[in-house]
Design a protein around this motif. Structure first.
Motif, PDB file in Angstrom:
ATOM      1  N   GLN A 161      33.320  34.378  37.334  1.00  0.00           N
ATOM      2  CA  GLN A 161      33.534  35.119  38.577  1.00  0.00           C
ATOM      3  C   GLN A 161      34.677  36.123  38.456  1.00  0.00           C
ATOM      4  OE1 GLN A 161      31.778  35.230  41.696  1.00  0.00           O
ATOM      5  NE2 GLN A 161      30.323  34.473  40.179  1.00  0.00           N
ATOM      6  N   VAL A 162      35.721  35.789  37.709  1.00  0.00           N
ATOM      7  CA  VAL A 162      36.808  36.753  37.480  1.00  0.00           C
ATOM      8  C   VAL A 162      36.260  37.935  36.669  1.00  0.00           C
ATOM      9  CG1 VAL A 162      39.051  37.123  36.351  1.00  0.00           C
ATOM     10  CG2 VAL A 162      38.656  35.042  37.707  1.00  0.00           C
ATOM     11  N   TYR A 163      35.454  37.643  35.649  1.00  0.00           N
ATOM     12  CA  TYR A 163      34.821  38.710  34.852  1.00  0.00           C
ATOM     13  C   TYR A 163      33.922  39.574  35.739  1.00  0.00           C
ATOM     14  CZ  TYR A 163      31.703  41.010  31.554  1.00  0.00           C
ATOM     15  OH  TYR A 163      30.959  41.952  30.873  1.00  0.00           O
ATOM     16  N   ARG A 164      33.095  38.927  36.551  1.00  0.00           N
ATOM     17  CA  ARG A 164      32.223  39.655  37.474  1.00  0.00           C
ATOM     18  C   ARG A 164      33.075  40.521  38.404  1.00  0.00           C
ATOM     19  NH1 ARG A 164      26.861  38.534  39.662  1.00  0.00           N
ATOM     20  NH2 ARG A 164      26.827  36.730  38.281  1.00  0.00           N
ATOM     21  N   GLY A 165      34.186  39.974  38.878  1.00  0.00           N
ATOM     22  CA  GLY A 165      35.087  40.722  39.756  1.00  0.00           C
ATOM     23  C   GLY A 165      35.612  41.986  39.113  1.00  0.00           C
ATOM     24  N   TYR A 166      36.028  41.877  37.852  1.00  0.00           N
ATOM     25  CA  TYR A 166      36.525  43.065  37.156  1.00  0.00           C
ATOM     26  C   TYR A 166      35.421  44.095  36.928  1.00  0.00           C
ATOM     27  CZ  TYR A 166      41.343  41.687  36.477  1.00  0.00           C
ATOM     28  OH  TYR A 166      42.654  41.368  36.695  1.00  0.00           O
ATOM     29  N   ARG A 167      34.194  43.645  36.691  1.00  0.00           N
ATOM     30  CA  ARG A 167      33.067  44.574  36.561  1.00  0.00           C
ATOM     31  C   ARG A 167      32.847  45.304  37.893  1.00  0.00           C
ATOM     32  NH1 ARG A 167      30.675  45.498  31.508  1.00  0.00           N
ATOM     33  NH2 ARG A 167      28.771  45.940  32.655  1.00  0.00           N
ATOM     34  N   ILE A 168      32.943  44.565  39.000  1.00  0.00           N
ATOM     35  CA  ILE A 168      32.778  45.165  40.330  1.00  0.00           C
ATOM     36  C   ILE A 168      33.899  46.175  40.591  1.00  0.00           C
ATOM     37  CG2 ILE A 168      32.882  44.681  42.818  1.00  0.00           C
ATOM     38  CD1 ILE A 168      31.448  41.954  42.110  1.00  0.00           C
TER      39      ILE A 168
END
Length: 159
Positions: free
Chosen positions: A144-151
């Motif tokens: 989710q942190v990785y997904r957050g940075y992609r967003i």
């Protein structure tokens, strides 16, 4: 931004260690990531509430040794606030804009997080009302942190 993941216990299963390693690699282009594992306490079967409190306190002392004054502390708690992936991305981004350069995510042991750590927490985050193994939660959080940075970066990510 520096992200510190403070967790109780080690990951024993290879497939979970491999998943953590993959997200550590992916996150390296977005933030500085540190994972700190503190020792867990053996919880006896049918432990009393007093014994469980003592165990949480011991694990909490170990966690607190790694929390600096300048860290924004997010504890993972069943009773915390549930956020969408976009809302978590916004929270991370907003903290950076506000000048917070260090976020610590805390994942407690199998019986939860000690009171001292809960008092120090700046934000209680819940992924679900369900209970997950804390080793698996590490993978879910990193994803989710990785997904957050992609967003935050406006990059595509599967939905």
């Amino acid at each position: 931004m520096k992200i510190t993941l403070i967790t109780v216990g080690k990951i024993k299963e290879k497939y979970l260690r491999d998943a953590v390693a993959e997200y550590v690699k992916r996150l390296s282009r977005y933030c500085k990531l540190e994972i700190i594992e503190v020792a867990d306490e053996k919880t006896p079967d049918q432990a009393s509430e007093t014994v469980e409190d003592m165990i949480r306190a011991k694990e909490g002392e170990r966690i607190m040794k790694h929390i600096r004054d300048d860290m924004y502390v997010i504890t993972l708690e069943i009773g915390g606030k549930m956020l969408s992936s976009e809302e978590l991305a916004d929270k991370i981004n907003t903290l950076g804009i506000q000048g917070k350069s260090s976020i610590a995510f805390v994942i407690g042991g199998s019986i939860g997080i000690g009171q001292e750590v809960l008092k120090r927490s700046d934000f209680a985050l819940s992924f679900s009302r369900m209970t997950f193994p804390h080793q698996l939660m590490r993978v879910i959080l990193l994803e989710q942190v990785y997904r957050g940075y992609r967003i935050i970066s406006g990059e595509p990510y599967h939905k």
